[in-house]
Scaffold this active site. Structure first.
Site, PDB file in Angstrom:
ATOM      1  N   ASN A   1      -9.998   0.184   0.155  1.00  0.00           N
ATOM      2  CA  ASN A   1      -8.329   0.266  -0.096  1.00  0.00           C
ATOM      3  C   ASN A   1      -7.885  -0.426  -1.102  1.00  0.00           C
ATOM      4  OD1 ASN A   1      -5.825  -0.267   0.220  1.00  0.00           O
ATOM      5  ND2 ASN A   1      -5.939  -1.305   2.543  1.00  0.00           N
TER       6      ASN A   1
ATOM      7  N   HIS B   1      -3.034   7.493   2.515  1.00  0.00           N
ATOM      8  CA  HIS B   1      -3.680   6.114   1.935  1.00  0.00           C
ATOM      9  C   HIS B   1      -4.861   5.799   2.529  1.00  0.00           C
ATOM     10  CE1 HIS B   1      -3.808   1.737   0.928  1.00  0.00           C
ATOM     11  NE2 HIS B   1      -3.606   1.530   2.408  1.00  0.00           N
TER      12      HIS B   1
ATOM     13  N   CYS C   1       0.892  -1.271   0.076  1.00  0.00           N
ATOM     14  CA  CYS C   1      -0.023  -0.074  -0.086  1.00  0.00           C
ATOM     15  C   CYS C   1       0.837   1.203   0.113  1.00  0.00           C
ATOM     16  CB  CYS C   1      -0.862  -0.056   1.097  1.00  0.00           C
ATOM     17  SG  CYS C   1      -1.949  -1.556   1.129  1.00  0.00           S
TER      18      CYS C   1
HETATM   19  O1  UT7 Z   1      -3.254  -0.661   3.838  1.00  0.00           O
HETATM   20  C1  UT7 Z   1      -3.057  -1.417   5.191  1.00  0.00           C
HETATM   21  C2  UT7 Z   1      -4.211  -2.552   5.300  1.00  0.00           C
HETATM   22  N1  UT7 Z   1      -5.000  -2.688   6.101  1.00  0.00           N
HETATM   23  C3  UT7 Z   1      -5.293  -1.806   7.255  1.00  0.00           C
HETATM   24  O2  UT7 Z   1      -5.131  -0.599   7.226  1.00  0.00           O
HETATM   25  C4  UT7 Z   1      -6.372  -2.260   7.953  1.00  0.00           C
HETATM   26  C5  UT7 Z   1      -6.107  -1.845   9.270  1.00  0.00           C
HETATM   27  N2  UT7 Z   1      -7.465  -2.350  10.368  1.00  0.00           N
HETATM   28  C6  UT7 Z   1      -8.451  -1.945  10.186  1.00  0.00           C
HETATM   29  O3  UT7 Z   1      -8.992  -1.199   9.413  1.00  0.00           O
HETATM   30  C7  UT7 Z   1      -9.741  -2.311  11.201  1.00  0.00           C
HETATM   31  O4  UT7 Z   1      -8.902  -3.372  12.316  1.00  0.00           O
HETATM   32  C8  UT7 Z   1     -10.673  -3.312  10.809  1.00  0.00           C
HETATM   33  C9  UT7 Z   1     -11.784  -2.575   9.934  1.00  0.00           C
HETATM   34  C10 UT7 Z   1      -9.899  -4.446   9.997  1.00  0.00           C
HETATM   35  C11 UT7 Z   1     -11.284  -4.245  11.922  1.00  0.00           C
HETATM   36  O5  UT7 Z   1     -11.901  -2.952  12.770  1.00  0.00           O
HETATM   37  P1  UT7 Z   1     -11.779  -3.390  14.360  1.00  0.00           P
HETATM   38  O6  UT7 Z   1     -12.645  -2.037  15.030  1.00  0.00           O
HETATM   39  O7  UT7 Z   1     -10.431  -3.304  14.640  1.00  0.00           O
HETATM   40  O8  UT7 Z   1     -12.569  -4.613  14.430  1.00  0.00           O
HETATM   41  P2  UT7 Z   1     -12.082  -6.156  15.233  1.00  0.00           P
HETATM   42  O9  UT7 Z   1     -11.127  -6.609  14.295  1.00  0.00           O
HETATM   43  O10 UT7 Z   1     -11.679  -5.804  16.492  1.00  0.00           O
HETATM   44  O11 UT7 Z   1     -13.468  -6.942  15.125  1.00  0.00           O
HETATM   45  C12 UT7 Z   1     -14.558  -6.581  15.991  1.00  0.00           C
HETATM   46  C13 UT7 Z   1     -15.712  -7.741  15.681  1.00  0.00           C
HETATM   47  C14 UT7 Z   1     -14.953  -9.091  15.869  1.00  0.00           C
HETATM   48  O12 UT7 Z   1     -16.020  -9.789  16.618  1.00  0.00           O
HETATM   49  P3  UT7 Z   1     -15.572 -10.288  18.053  1.00  0.00           P
HETATM   50  O13 UT7 Z   1     -14.284 -10.890  18.009  1.00  0.00           O
HETATM   51  O14 UT7 Z   1     -15.554  -9.000  18.801  1.00  0.00           O
HETATM   52  O15 UT7 Z   1     -16.871 -11.065  18.373  1.00  0.00           O
HETATM   53  C15 UT7 Z   1     -14.736  -9.316  14.544  1.00  0.00           C
HETATM   54  O16 UT7 Z   1     -15.009 -10.771  14.304  1.00  0.00           O
HETATM   55  O17 UT7 Z   1     -16.073  -7.631  14.436  1.00  0.00           O
HETATM   56  C16 UT7 Z   1     -15.939  -9.024  13.975  1.00  0.00           C
HETATM   57  N3  UT7 Z   1     -15.884  -8.667  12.480  1.00  0.00           N
HETATM   58  C17 UT7 Z   1     -16.921  -8.769  11.703  1.00  0.00           C
HETATM   59  N4  UT7 Z   1     -18.211  -8.490  11.722  1.00  0.00           N
HETATM   60  C18 UT7 Z   1     -19.119  -8.253  10.768  1.00  0.00           C
HETATM   61  C19 UT7 Z   1     -14.778  -8.805  11.634  1.00  0.00           C
HETATM   62  N5  UT7 Z   1     -14.916  -8.428  10.346  1.00  0.00           N
HETATM   63  C20 UT7 Z   1     -16.523  -8.279  10.221  1.00  0.00           C
HETATM   64  C21 UT7 Z   1     -17.157  -8.014   9.201  1.00  0.00           C
HETATM   65  N6  UT7 Z   1     -18.505  -8.055   9.405  1.00  0.00           N
HETATM   66  N7  UT7 Z   1     -16.586  -7.890   7.952  1.00  0.00           N
END
Ligand code: UT7
Length: 323
Positions: free
Chosen positions: A280, A250, A114
């Site tokens: 992204n 980004h 990225c």
């Molecule tokens: O270019 C660089 C590449 N990547 C990035 O920059 C991504 C960086 N990270 C992020 O953008 C965020 O961490 C995410 C958007 C990936 C996730 O957001 P978050 O607020 O950190 O959520 P989380 O990973 O803590 O997940 C919260 C909950 C989890 O459930 P539990 O364990 O709390 O029961 C996940 O399983 O949300 C669940 N979850 C979803 N639920 C519905 C994860 N993905 C999804 C989904 N739909 N697509």
């Protein structure tokens, strides 16, 4: 007399097919509400089955060349930043060179995920400043959807396909004021596709080459690295944050963008945002957002624009540009 590089033109291309959050609700256990509140993404574009990274790169390149008022024959350097090249080799840049109907000038890919466009701009700027090139085509192009597991809700909702390009020209007046690059390979496993040609090639053969990430860790790193590099860039140019007309970060997650803007004390109305419509797009995200800002008239001649990226590796970088 010193030689600098200036942006002479910008261009971009997005595939036609739109995948909305509602479409994703049909594919995995997710919701529009979750995707929008956690990432800010509403929809993303996905390349057609017979559309490849080079096709996207070509459309963006031609649009940048046209806006620069030049021709492919006048380009003497082609750099493509991509994580999703058409082939293992030759490079997508060489494939693009053939499409553009030109030959002879160096053409190569850079891989910094990225942050790839920032690495490519840095290299092209150095070619121009040292007199090795006078007109460079620099592209970020991705069909990231090809390395997304469309059954993995943690990843598939975040990414999209697209391409953005700039033409950099040699000039007596500074356009690119400074570039800054960093990597930290200790974190390579936090955001990766854990297969390749030399390792785990069997998984590629059965179509299991998918991006994985530790979302929380990547989030924290992205915010810190992209905020710190704004300070680094300002210090290197003895500039104050109020002198930045536009921040083009980004586009991974609106929460990352907002947190970076807050830490860097750059108001939201000076930040170009496309993540809601593009998702992204990895190496394409910064040049896509830059082109949007230029074409809709927000970014104007003479503006100071800070572009920055963060990606797998980890890799991160910035450039301060006077348009
Ligand atoms: O270019 C660089 C590449 N990547 C990035 O920059 C991504 C960086 N990270 C992020 O953008 C965020 O961490 C995410 C958007 C990936 C996730 O957001 P978050 O607020 O950190 O959520 P989380 O990973 O803590 O997940 C919260 C909950 C989890 O459930 P539990 O364990 O709390 O029961 C996940 O399983 O949300 C669940 N979850 C979803 N639920 C519905 C994860 N993905 C999804 C989904 N739909 N697509």
């Amino acid at each position: 007399m010193n030689t600098y590089s200036r942006i002479a033109g910008t261009g971009s291309y997005l595939p036609e097919r739109v995948i909305t959050n509602a479409d994703l609700e049909e594919m995995v256990d997710t919701s529009d509400e979750w995707i929008r509140s956690r990432s800010g993404i509403r929809e993303r574009r996905i390349a057609a089955e017979d559309e490849f990274t080079c096709d996207l790169a070509e459309r963006a390149a031609l649009s940048a060349i046209e806006s620069a008022g030049t021709t492919p024959g006048d380009i003497d350097l082609i750099i493509v930043a991509t994580t999703t090249p058409d082939l293992v080799f030759p490079s997508t840049a060489c494939l693009l060179q053939e499409r553009l109907g030109v030959a002879g000038a160096p053409a190569f890919d850079v891989q910094a995920v990225c942050a790839g466009f920032l690495f490519a701009i840095d290299v092209a700027d150095k070619f121009i400043r040292t007199g090795s090139a006078t007109r460079a085509l620099v592209i970020g192009a991705e069909t990231f959807s090809r390395i997304v597991d469309w059954t993995d809700r943690r990843v598939c909702v975040l990414f999209g396909d697209g391409a953005g390009a700039v033409v950099l020209e040699a000039d007596e007046r500074p356009g690119i004021l400074s570039t800054h690059l960093h990597s930290d390979g200790r974190y390579n496993d936090l955001l990766c596709v854990p297969v390749g040609v030399s390792r785990n090639f069997d998984k590629i053969k059965v179509g299991e080459a998918f991006a994985t990430m530790d979302g929380g860790e990547v989030f924290r790193w992205a915010v810190t690295a992209m905020s710190d590099i704004i300070d680094e860039t300002l210090v290197a140019n003895s500039m104050d944050r109020t002198q930045i007309d536009w921040l083009v970060p980004h586009q991974a997650n609106i929460r990352i963008i907002n947190a970076v803007g807050k830490r860097a004390r750059i108001p939201g109305e000076k930040v170009i945002v496309t993540v809601d419509r593009h998702g992204n797009t990895s190496a394409a995200s910064v040049p896509l957002a830059l082109d949007e800002g230029v074409r809709d008239g927000r970014i104007r001649q003479g503006d100071h624009v800070l572009i920055e990226g963060f990606g797998g590796g980890f890799t991160w970088g910035s450039a301060l540009i006077r348009m």
